[in-house]
Write a protein that holds these residues in place. Structure first.
Motif, short mmCIF file in Angstrom:
data_model
loop_
_atom_site.label_atom_id
_atom_site.label_comp_id
_atom_site.label_asym_id
_atom_site.label_seq_id
_atom_site.Cartn_x
_atom_site.Cartn_y
_atom_site.Cartn_z
N GLN A 96 0.83 -1.18 0.00
CA GLN A 96 0.00 0.00 0.00
C GLN A 96 0.88 1.25 0.00
OE1 GLN A 96 -3.47 -0.58 -0.34
NE2 GLN A 96 -2.45 -2.54 -0.70
N ARG A 97 0.25 2.37 -0.28
CA ARG A 97 1.03 3.61 -0.42
C ARG A 97 1.82 3.97 0.83
NH1 ARG A 97 0.19 7.14 -4.86
NH2 ARG A 97 -1.08 6.07 -6.42
N ASP A 98 1.32 3.57 2.01
CA ASP A 98 2.00 3.94 3.25
C ASP A 98 2.80 2.79 3.87
OD1 ASP A 98 -0.18 2.44 3.96
OD2 ASP A 98 -0.99 3.85 5.43
N ASP A 99 3.13 1.80 3.07
CA ASP A 99 4.04 0.73 3.55
C ASP A 99 5.48 1.23 3.40
OD1 ASP A 99 2.13 -1.15 4.28
OD2 ASP A 99 1.98 -1.96 2.24
N TYR A 100 5.80 2.26 4.18
CA TYR A 100 7.02 3.01 3.90
C TYR A 100 8.31 2.23 4.17
CZ TYR A 100 3.94 7.04 3.51
OH TYR A 100 2.96 7.92 3.11
N ASP A 101 8.32 1.37 5.18
CA ASP A 101 9.54 0.60 5.43
C ASP A 101 9.82 -0.38 4.29
OD1 ASP A 101 9.87 1.97 7.77
OD2 ASP A 101 9.31 0.30 9.09
N ALA A 102 8.78 -1.06 3.82
CA ALA A 102 8.96 -1.98 2.70
C ALA A 102 9.38 -1.22 1.45
CB ALA A 102 7.66 -2.75 2.44
N LEU A 103 8.73 -0.09 1.19
CA LEU A 103 9.08 0.71 0.03
C LEU A 103 10.52 1.22 0.13
CD1 LEU A 103 5.75 2.72 -0.23
CD2 LEU A 103 6.61 1.11 -1.95
N ALA A 104 10.94 1.60 1.33
CA ALA A 104 12.32 2.08 1.52
C ALA A 104 13.32 0.97 1.22
CB ALA A 104 12.50 2.59 2.94
N GLY A 105 12.99 -0.26 1.61
CA GLY A 105 13.87 -1.38 1.29
C GLY A 105 14.00 -1.57 -0.20
N ALA A 106 12.87 -1.51 -0.92
CA ALA A 106 12.92 -1.66 -2.38
C ALA A 106 13.66 -0.48 -3.02
CB ALA A 106 11.51 -1.76 -2.93
N LEU A 107 13.52 0.71 -2.44
CA LEU A 107 14.28 1.85 -2.94
C LEU A 107 15.78 1.60 -2.82
CD1 LEU A 107 14.73 4.80 -3.81
CD2 LEU A 107 14.23 5.50 -1.46
N ALA A 108 16.20 1.09 -1.67
CA ALA A 108 17.62 0.77 -1.50
C ALA A 108 18.07 -0.31 -2.49
CB ALA A 108 17.89 0.32 -0.06
N ALA A 109 17.22 -1.32 -2.69
CA ALA A 109 17.55 -2.38 -3.64
C ALA A 109 17.70 -1.81 -5.05
CB ALA A 109 16.48 -3.46 -3.63
N GLY A 110 16.76 -0.95 -5.43
CA GLY A 110 16.83 -0.34 -6.75
C GLY A 110 18.06 0.52 -6.92
N HIS A 111 18.41 1.25 -5.86
CA HIS A 111 19.60 2.09 -5.93
C HIS A 111 20.86 1.25 -6.09
CE1 HIS A 111 22.14 5.58 -5.26
NE2 HIS A 111 22.78 4.91 -4.32
N VAL A 112 20.92 0.12 -5.42
CA VAL A 112 22.12 -0.73 -5.49
C VAL A 112 22.29 -1.34 -6.88
CG1 VAL A 112 23.17 -2.87 -4.65
CG2 VAL A 112 22.23 -1.20 -3.03
N ILE A 113 21.18 -1.80 -7.51
CA ILE A 113 21.35 -2.52 -8.78
C ILE A 113 21.23 -1.62 -10.01
CG2 ILE A 113 20.49 -4.61 -7.68
CD1 ILE A 113 18.00 -4.40 -9.50
N GLU A 114 20.86 -0.34 -9.84
CA GLU A 114 20.55 0.50 -11.00
C GLU A 114 21.74 0.71 -11.93
OE1 GLU A 114 21.21 5.05 -9.39
OE2 GLU A 114 19.40 4.01 -8.76
N CYS A 115 22.96 0.65 -11.40
CA CYS A 115 24.14 0.90 -12.22
C CYS A 115 24.82 -0.40 -12.65
CB CYS A 115 25.12 1.82 -11.50
SG CYS A 115 24.52 3.51 -11.37
N GLY A 116 24.05 -1.45 -12.74
CA GLY A 116 24.55 -2.70 -13.29
C GLY A 116 25.75 -3.24 -12.55
#
Length: 586
Positions: free
Chosen positions: A192-212
């Protein structure tokens, strides 16, 4: 459904390895194939393409990858989510549909738009949006630059909506780099839109893998730890329902996934560890990074807060025109020779004051008592900018050529003498999110998606507790290069640069935390002394991050630095000699 979603990256930039998509699809089980193709500079490149081709404005090489992997992706139920749509996601979606028809595949293609603010800029400014440059503080209305593109960084909820509607491929415009990871994870677990801890984890994951491959050993400070650089694997984020994730790569591929490689990429191109995204603020100073097994690193506990009230906007402007050259100056009296050559040239061309900006840099690569001809060389770089094209055009170059045989001895030209060219100036700004609505297109259906901050959700804020930091060891000191103890990674953030530094033990971080102040950094790197610098602390990963404001001027495309993307700043710092407690090197 399984308890994780495996999201693979196959591109870290426009121009990355074409075969990577096929390798990720064939190399092992994945659920989603993503790729990041858009940097600020890429948007400007795509603008030029769009002006010359009716169907331009997107990353054409992505279509070659789609043609290779579409059939196996459909067979294996692998979703494809990419920001390769660039400035023209609808045209790219049509091209993907043509490929699917050619391959006789039934594919549901979605595309997202709503990021393009260029047609609305005048109205938005009239409505009170100043588009203040985040690096310089200047309002857009006060610049003489010509507006070319203006694209808001969209979030992940349009991607989730497309996947909820059954899309097999989602073509995105200028979304945040991590959105192509957050969206599929939110879809998988119905966050859901306010699942902020889960979303923050995915944000960190995306940041780590974004540069291949930067997450799998590429550009890694401790490169001797990497077993092989022969075709390193691309990163995979295995994300759990709570947002925790494992970074790994396909078995049998080269490279390395370690606490160090993940830490390095976490620090890359960030400022404040409270990392802002349209969907959530991820607090990178709250997470933990642990080695689970060979080439498997577990990241957990990233806390999230409500998203900011504004969206970042990537604005590219025509900054004017530039011309310049680089010459070799050899032998004795290097500085005197450089001064004579510079003064003669500018008198010949009509004086420095007529240009908007002049950069003169003498790089002392020469050595005393040189053992080879090359060791006798220094390099002189002169670059001039002007909004008057004629001032930095053909005559500018001709005036230098005229003195080539009539000036200092030992002069050699290393770059072609050109006729000048236009340059782009990056203009990062913010816009109130009330002006942003994502539009998800599937067939004839269009679904609007509002940003989370427009949904009147309860505000959630995270405050990091005070970190316990080990004291710096006492006793005798020894002199070593900083990089023998500490890793670094640096990069560009618009006209600014970030320089992340991490330690590999609590004791070493205790010393780093005490020793490497902003003042010490400027002493070690005196060419940064004139720039405002902010130090951020991430004690949870034994790291410091320095944000150096304005060092890259108006961004990569207009920077006059030899390294306009600041990729080498970290290794520059690691080469500096410092005194450290002897116990840290024993």
């Amino acid at each position: 459904m399984s308890d994780v979603i495996k999201i693979a990256n196959c591109s870290g930039f426009y121009g990355d390895k074409l075969s990577a998509a096929k390798e990720m699809v064939e190399g092992g089980p994945i659920d989603v194939l993503t790729g990041d193709y858009l940097a600020e500079l890429t948007m400007a490149i795509l603008y030029s393409q769009k002006m010359t081709r009716d169907t331009g404005g997107y990353v054409g090489t992505f279509l070659k990858q789609v043609k290779e992997v579409l059939k196996p992706c459909i067979e294996k139920n692998i979703k494809i989510v990419s920001n390769a749509g660039g400035l023209n996601p609808s045209a790219m979606a049509s091209a993907v549909e043509d490929i699917a028809a050619e391959l006789e595949l039934d594919v549901k293609v979605a595309y997202i738009d709503g990021d393009d603010l260029a047609p609305r800029m005048e109205a938005l400014q009239n409505a009170g949006e100043p588009f203040t440059n985040m690096d310089t503080g200047v309002n857009l209305a006060d610049t003489k630059n010509t507006l070319l593109t203006a694209n808001a960084y969209l979030g992940a909820w349009g991607i989730k909506e497309a996947l909820d509607q059954g899309a097999d491929i989602v073509i995105c415009p200028r979304v945040t780099d991590a959105a192509v990871v957050i969206g599929p994870a939110a879809w998988k677990f119905n966050w859901q839109r306010d699942d902020y801890d889960a979303l923050a984890g995915a944000l960190a994951a995306g940041h780590v893998i974004e540069c291949g491959q930067q997450a799998t050993g590429g550009n890694y400070a401790f490169f001797q730890e990497v077993p092989s650089f022969d075709q390193p694997g691309y990163p995979i984020a295995e994300i759990e329902a709570n947002g925790n994730f494992t970074i790994t790569k396909h078995p049998g591929t080269a490279g390395l996934v370690s606490v160090g490689t993940v830490t390095a990429q976490l620090l890359y191109e960030i400022g404040d560890p409270a990392y802002k995204n349209p969907d959530v603020i991820g607090h990178f100073d709250s997470l933990s990074i642990n080695q689970e097994s060979d080439d498997r690193v577990y990241v957990s506990g990233c806390k999230g807060s409500s998203p900011p009230a504004s969206h970042k906007v990537c604005i590219n402007t025509l900054g004017g025109y530039r011309n310049g050259f680089e010459v070799l100056i050899a032998g004795l009296d290097i500085e005197a020779k450089a001064e004579i050559l510079t003064e003669t040239f500018f008198r010949n061309v009509g004086g420095k004051e007529q240009f908007d900006d002049v950069s003169i840099e003498l790089v002392r690569s020469d050595k005393e008592d040189p053992q080879t001809n090359e060791e006798a060389f220094a390099r002189l770089r002169i670059i001039a900018k002007s909004r008057n094209k004629d001032l930095v055009g053909r005559l500018f170059s001709a005036r230098f050529i005229e003195i080539a045989l009539a000036n200092i001895p030992g002069l050699g030209v290393t770059t072609p003498i050109g006729n000048g060219a236009s340059f782009l100036a990056y203009w990062p700004a913010l816009v109130d999110s009330k002006h942003i609505v994502e539009q998800v297109h599937i067939g004839d259906k269009v679904t609007p998606v509002k940003p989370s901050n427009q949904l009147q959700l309860a505000t959630v804020e995270y405050e990091a507790p005070a970190a316990a930091i080990a004291p710096a060891p006492s006793g005798d000191h020894v002199r070593i290069p900083l990089g023998r103890l500490f890793g670094t990674r640096s990069g560009d953030k618009g006209g600014c640069a970030n320089l992340g530094v991490w330690a590999t033990s609590d004791e070493a971080y205790g010393f780093l935390h005490e020793y490497l102040t902003v003042e010490r950094l400027k002493t070690l790197m005196p060419d940064t002394a004139g720039f405002e610098t902010v130090r951020y602390e991430l004690a949870n990963v034994r790291s410091l991050n320095f944000f150096i404001k304005g060092i890259l001027g108006e961004g990569v495309a207009s920077s006059v630095r030899t390294d306009p993307q600041a990729k080498s700043l970290g290794e520059y710092l690691r080469a500096k000699m410092i005194d450290v407690p002897a116990s840290l090197v024993q």
